[in-house]
Design an enzyme around this catalytic site. Sequence first.
Site, PDB file in Angstrom:
ATOM      1  N   HIS A 140      65.615  68.681  96.144  1.00 25.83           N
ATOM      2  CA  HIS A 140      66.092  70.101  95.999  1.00 25.83           C
ATOM      3  C   HIS A 140      64.686  70.833  95.124  1.00 25.83           C
ATOM      4  O   HIS A 140      63.708  70.031  95.663  1.00 25.83           O
ATOM      5  CB  HIS A 140      67.132  70.132  94.917  1.00 25.83           C
ATOM      6  N   LEU A 141      64.754  71.680  94.717  1.00 24.34           N
ATOM      7  CA  LEU A 141      63.584  72.545  94.376  1.00 24.34           C
ATOM      8  C   LEU A 141      62.772  71.886  93.528  1.00 24.34           C
ATOM      9  O   LEU A 141      61.467  71.822  93.734  1.00 24.34           O
ATOM     10  CB  LEU A 141      63.989  74.014  93.785  1.00 24.34           C
TER      11      LEU A 141
END
Length: 87
Positions: free
Chosen positions: A15-16
């Site tokens: 994810h980010l």
Amino acid sequence: MVSQKVTIKNPTGLHLRPAGILCQEAVKYQSLITFNFKGGTANAKSVLSVLGACIKSGDVIEFMCDGDDEEQALQAVVSAVESGLGE
């Protein structure tokens, strides 16, 4: 050109935050750093490319580095992934 496969250990995938850490590591090197995943190729220096690959926990990706510092670049990105990318 050098390459190596690595398994994603992060429980929530890339994810980010872990994608950003991977990109921060990759941009330190002059070599072209890409990875193959499910038949596609993505730029490891681009957060959007990494996020767009939708990599989940347990997925195997193959990093490929090509350039003057390819050996060091490959070792750095593989080590970063194996260490959990800050998670």
